[in-house]
Design a protein around this motif. Sequence first.
Motif, PDB file in Angstrom:
ATOM      1  N   GLU A 148     -12.701  14.220  29.116  1.00 26.40           N
ATOM      2  CA  GLU A 148     -13.172  13.494  27.928  1.00 26.40           C
ATOM      3  C   GLU A 148     -12.871  12.004  28.055  1.00 26.40           C
ATOM      4  O   GLU A 148     -13.692  11.167  27.668  1.00 26.40           O
ATOM      5  CB  GLU A 148     -12.516  14.074  26.682  1.00 26.40           C
ATOM      6  N   GLN A 149     -11.715  11.664  28.601  1.00 24.37           N
ATOM      7  CA  GLN A 149     -11.389  10.257  28.804  1.00 24.37           C
ATOM      8  C   GLN A 149     -12.377   9.601  29.769  1.00 24.37           C
ATOM      9  O   GLN A 149     -12.847   8.475  29.528  1.00 24.37           O
ATOM     10  CB  GLN A 149      -9.965  10.116  29.347  1.00 24.37           C
ATOM     11  N   GLN A 150     -12.715  10.305  30.829  1.00 19.34           N
ATOM     12  CA  GLN A 150     -13.652   9.716  31.782  1.00 19.34           C
ATOM     13  C   GLN A 150     -15.042   9.569  31.176  1.00 19.34           C
ATOM     14  O   GLN A 150     -15.735   8.566  31.418  1.00 19.34           O
ATOM     15  CB  GLN A 150     -13.693  10.592  33.050  1.00 19.34           C
ATOM     16  N   ARG A 151     -15.448  10.534  30.353  1.00 19.99           N
ATOM     17  CA  ARG A 151     -16.735  10.406  29.657  1.00 19.99           C
ATOM     18  C   ARG A 151     -16.693   9.235  28.679  1.00 19.99           C
ATOM     19  O   ARG A 151     -17.686   8.507  28.513  1.00 19.99           O
ATOM     20  CB  ARG A 151     -17.066  11.706  28.928  1.00 19.99           C
ATOM     21  N   GLY A 152     -15.538   9.019  28.045  1.00 20.03           N
ATOM     22  CA  GLY A 152     -15.390   7.873  27.158  1.00 20.03           C
ATOM     23  C   GLY A 152     -15.515   6.556  27.895  1.00 20.03           C
ATOM     24  O   GLY A 152     -16.140   5.604  27.398  1.00 20.03           O
ATOM     25  N   GLN A 153     -14.974   6.506  29.108  1.00 21.14           N
ATOM     26  CA  GLN A 153     -15.081   5.292  29.919  1.00 21.14           C
ATOM     27  C   GLN A 153     -16.536   5.051  30.344  1.00 21.14           C
ATOM     28  O   GLN A 153     -16.988   3.905  30.432  1.00 21.14           O
ATOM     29  CB  GLN A 153     -14.191   5.408  31.154  1.00 21.14           C
ATOM     30  N   ILE A 154     -17.249   6.121  30.610  1.00 21.71           N
ATOM     31  CA  ILE A 154     -18.664   5.980  30.955  1.00 21.71           C
ATOM     32  C   ILE A 154     -19.453   5.496  29.731  1.00 21.71           C
ATOM     33  O   ILE A 154     -20.367   4.671  29.860  1.00 21.71           O
ATOM     34  CB  ILE A 154     -19.207   7.316  31.491  1.00 21.71           C
ATOM     35  N   ALA A 155     -19.086   5.979  28.533  1.00 16.66           N
ATOM     36  CA  ALA A 155     -19.727   5.497  27.308  1.00 16.66           C
ATOM     37  C   ALA A 155     -19.473   4.004  27.126  1.00 16.66           C
ATOM     38  O   ALA A 155     -20.367   3.252  26.716  1.00 16.66           O
ATOM     39  CB  ALA A 155     -19.210   6.270  26.101  1.00 16.66           C
ATOM     40  N   ARG A 156     -18.265   3.543  27.434  1.00 23.74           N
ATOM     41  CA  ARG A 156     -17.957   2.108  27.358  1.00 23.74           C
ATOM     42  C   ARG A 156     -18.876   1.318  28.298  1.00 23.74           C
ATOM     43  O   ARG A 156     -19.396   0.254  27.945  1.00 23.74           O
ATOM     44  CB  ARG A 156     -16.491   1.858  27.730  1.00 23.74           C
ATOM     45  N   ALA A 157     -19.088   1.853  29.511  1.00 24.67           N
ATOM     46  CA  ALA A 157     -19.967   1.185  30.461  1.00 24.67           C
ATOM     47  C   ALA A 157     -21.407   1.142  29.947  1.00 24.67           C
ATOM     48  O   ALA A 157     -22.115   0.150  30.147  1.00 24.67           O
ATOM     49  CB  ALA A 157     -19.897   1.888  31.817  1.00 24.67           C
ATOM     50  N   LEU A 158     -21.836   2.205  29.269  1.00 23.94           N
ATOM     51  CA  LEU A 158     -23.184   2.217  28.696  1.00 23.94           C
ATOM     52  C   LEU A 158     -23.333   1.137  27.630  1.00 23.94           C
ATOM     53  O   LEU A 158     -24.344   0.443  27.563  1.00 23.94           O
ATOM     54  CB  LEU A 158     -23.479   3.595  28.092  1.00 23.94           C
ATOM     55  N   VAL A 159     -22.314   0.998  26.783  1.00 24.01           N
ATOM     56  CA  VAL A 159     -22.338  -0.042  25.749  1.00 24.01           C
ATOM     57  C   VAL A 159     -22.354  -1.424  26.397  1.00 24.01           C
ATOM     58  O   VAL A 159     -23.001  -2.357  25.908  1.00 24.01           O
ATOM     59  CB  VAL A 159     -21.115   0.111  24.814  1.00 24.01           C
ATOM     60  N   GLN A 160     -21.682  -1.547  27.512  1.00 22.71           N
ATOM     61  CA  GLN A 160     -21.636  -2.820  28.234  1.00 22.71           C
ATOM     62  C   GLN A 160     -23.032  -3.240  28.684  1.00 22.71           C
ATOM     63  O   GLN A 160     -23.316  -4.431  28.843  1.00 22.71           O
ATOM     64  CB  GLN A 160     -20.700  -2.661  29.447  1.00 22.71           C
ATOM     65  N   TYR A 178     -14.877  19.985  34.827  1.00 19.85           N
ATOM     66  CA  TYR A 178     -15.057  18.583  34.460  1.00 19.85           C
ATOM     67  C   TYR A 178     -15.580  17.753  35.632  1.00 19.85           C
ATOM     68  O   TYR A 178     -16.265  16.747  35.422  1.00 19.85           O
ATOM     69  CB  TYR A 178     -13.753  18.004  33.920  1.00 19.85           C
ATOM     70  N   GLU A 179     -15.255  18.160  36.862  1.00 22.71           N
ATOM     71  CA  GLU A 179     -15.845  17.461  38.010  1.00 22.71           C
ATOM     72  C   GLU A 179     -17.369  17.486  37.930  1.00 22.71           C
ATOM     73  O   GLU A 179     -18.034  16.454  38.029  1.00 22.71           O
ATOM     74  CB  GLU A 179     -15.386  18.123  39.312  1.00 22.71           C
ATOM     75  N   HIS A 180     -17.902  18.688  37.741  1.00 25.87           N
ATOM     76  CA  HIS A 180     -19.357  18.820  37.685  1.00 25.87           C
ATOM     77  C   HIS A 180     -19.932  18.180  36.407  1.00 25.87           C
ATOM     78  O   HIS A 180     -21.031  17.626  36.422  1.00 25.87           O
ATOM     79  CB  HIS A 180     -19.751  20.292  37.774  1.00 25.87           C
ATOM     80  N   GLN A 181     -19.186  18.258  35.320  1.00 24.86           N
ATOM     81  CA  GLN A 181     -19.651  17.660  34.072  1.00 24.86           C
ATOM     82  C   GLN A 181     -19.820  16.149  34.225  1.00 24.86           C
ATOM     83  O   GLN A 181     -20.843  15.574  33.824  1.00 24.86           O
ATOM     84  CB  GLN A 181     -18.657  17.967  32.948  1.00 24.86           C
ATOM     85  N   ILE A 182     -18.813  15.484  34.821  1.00 27.04           N
ATOM     86  CA  ILE A 182     -18.864  14.032  34.997  1.00 27.04           C
ATOM     87  C   ILE A 182     -19.970  13.644  35.965  1.00 27.04           C
ATOM     88  O   ILE A 182     -20.761  12.717  35.718  1.00 27.04           O
ATOM     89  CB  ILE A 182     -17.504  13.494  35.496  1.00 27.04           C
ATOM     90  N   LEU A 183     -20.076  14.350  37.073  1.00 25.24           N
ATOM     91  CA  LEU A 183     -21.090  14.001  38.064  1.00 25.24           C
ATOM     92  C   LEU A 183     -22.503  14.266  37.542  1.00 25.24           C
ATOM     93  O   LEU A 183     -23.429  13.491  37.817  1.00 25.24           O
ATOM     94  CB  LEU A 183     -20.839  14.783  39.358  1.00 25.24           C
ATOM     95  N   SER A 184     -22.668  15.328  36.774  1.00 26.66           N
ATOM     96  CA  SER A 184     -23.977  15.603  36.159  1.00 26.66           C
ATOM     97  C   SER A 184     -24.342  14.511  35.160  1.00 26.66           C
ATOM     98  O   SER A 184     -25.503  14.080  35.079  1.00 26.66           O
ATOM     99  CB  SER A 184     -23.963  16.964  35.458  1.00 26.66           C
ATOM    100  N   LEU A 185     -23.345  14.052  34.401  1.00 26.57           N
ATOM    101  CA  LEU A 185     -23.579  12.976  33.434  1.00 26.57           C
ATOM    102  C   LEU A 185     -23.988  11.694  34.149  1.00 26.57           C
ATOM    103  O   LEU A 185     -24.934  11.006  33.733  1.00 26.57           O
ATOM    104  CB  LEU A 185     -22.312  12.754  32.605  1.00 26.57           C
ATOM    105  N   LEU A 186     -23.298  11.358  35.233  1.00 28.91           N
ATOM    106  CA  LEU A 186     -23.635  10.146  35.978  1.00 28.91           C
ATOM    107  C   LEU A 186     -25.044  10.242  36.570  1.00 28.91           C
ATOM    108  O   LEU A 186     -25.789   9.256  36.573  1.00 28.91           O
ATOM    109  CB  LEU A 186     -22.610   9.918  37.092  1.00 28.91           C
ATOM    110  N   ARG A 187     -25.410  11.412  37.030  1.00 28.75           N
ATOM    111  CA  ARG A 187     -26.762  11.578  37.582  1.00 28.75           C
ATOM    112  C   ARG A 187     -27.813  11.396  36.488  1.00 28.75           C
ATOM    113  O   ARG A 187     -28.854  10.761  36.709  1.00 28.75           O
ATOM    114  CB  ARG A 187     -26.897  12.952  38.238  1.00 28.75           C
ATOM    115  N   LYS A 188     -27.536  11.939  35.313  1.00 29.29           N
ATOM    116  CA  LYS A 188     -28.459  11.780  34.193  1.00 29.29           C
ATOM    117  C   LYS A 188     -28.610  10.306  33.829  1.00 29.29           C
ATOM    118  O   LYS A 188     -29.729   9.809  33.602  1.00 29.29           O
ATOM    119  CB  LYS A 188     -27.945  12.567  32.990  1.00 29.29           C
ATOM    120  N   ILE A 189     -27.496   9.572  33.793  1.00 29.19           N
ATOM    121  CA  ILE A 189     -27.532   8.149  33.446  1.00 29.19           C
ATOM    122  C   ILE A 189     -28.318   7.360  34.488  1.00 29.19           C
ATOM    123  O   ILE A 189     -29.123   6.487  34.161  1.00 29.19           O
ATOM    124  CB  ILE A 189     -26.097   7.610  33.307  1.00 29.19           C
TER     125      ILE A 189
END
Length: 279
Positions: A148-160, A178-189
Amino acid sequence: MEKTVTTMLKLNHLNYYIDEKQILSDIQFQTEKGTIIGVVGPNGAGKTTLLKLISGQYRSEQQVFWQTTPIESFTASIRAKQIAVVNQFNNSVFNLNLEQIVSMGLLPHQSMFSSVSTEHKSRVAQAIAEVGLTEKSHQLFSSLSGGEQQRGQIARALVQGAGLFVLDEPINHLDVYYEHQILSLLRKIAKHNKVTIVMSLHDLNHAADYCDKICLLAQGQLLAFGPPKQVLTEQRLQQVFKTPCQVIEKPNNNKIRIEFYPPNIDIEEPAGDMGLADV
């Protein structure tokens, strides 16, 4: 009509020295918008140094270009609008909730004394929703799980609003889910937001699954750059990691699976018994 490909990130014969010791030697590649680049290689290959040069934390002597402009020519403010470095915060330092952490992404777009507008609040809420954390918005950042913290950091980057995300081991210390969750999120972004992502990864199978291009480093040199199947070959991996391996093509999805096997290492037996006192 042919599709026009625009180069976003370009490394032009990049060299880097620390105290006259060469850390990186003649690194060159380029990539377009919306591409995920996985930087892989053994420990000491120069992965972190390369990421710091790409993000502008180290000077690259006009050898790293973002949208045709040398990275070091950006002011701090412009660089913050163009490049997002995604790191994990130290929980003991920040007594802030998730929404406040994500709102830090607004700083490059505000003056020191400006208030947060309705538009900016909406932007923060949208980014939190995009990473699936709306219900955690007012929870202390330190109380969130690692994923969740790493997803929050990615959200900060999106706001940036940056077009380039740079991540050093973004799934380090996370469990498999969570490894796959984070990598899937980055691919979507990368695909939906057209963000170029450069990240270092230890797990070569994750790199093969989620990255469009692989940058394989060894002893500060670029051994190969290109699609995973072209770069992560058995001969090359055995050369770099000094370990027997097999590269297996996955059925139906055109991806590969890498299996490493124990190397044949002769270890001399110690003379006599080794008790606790001998360790």
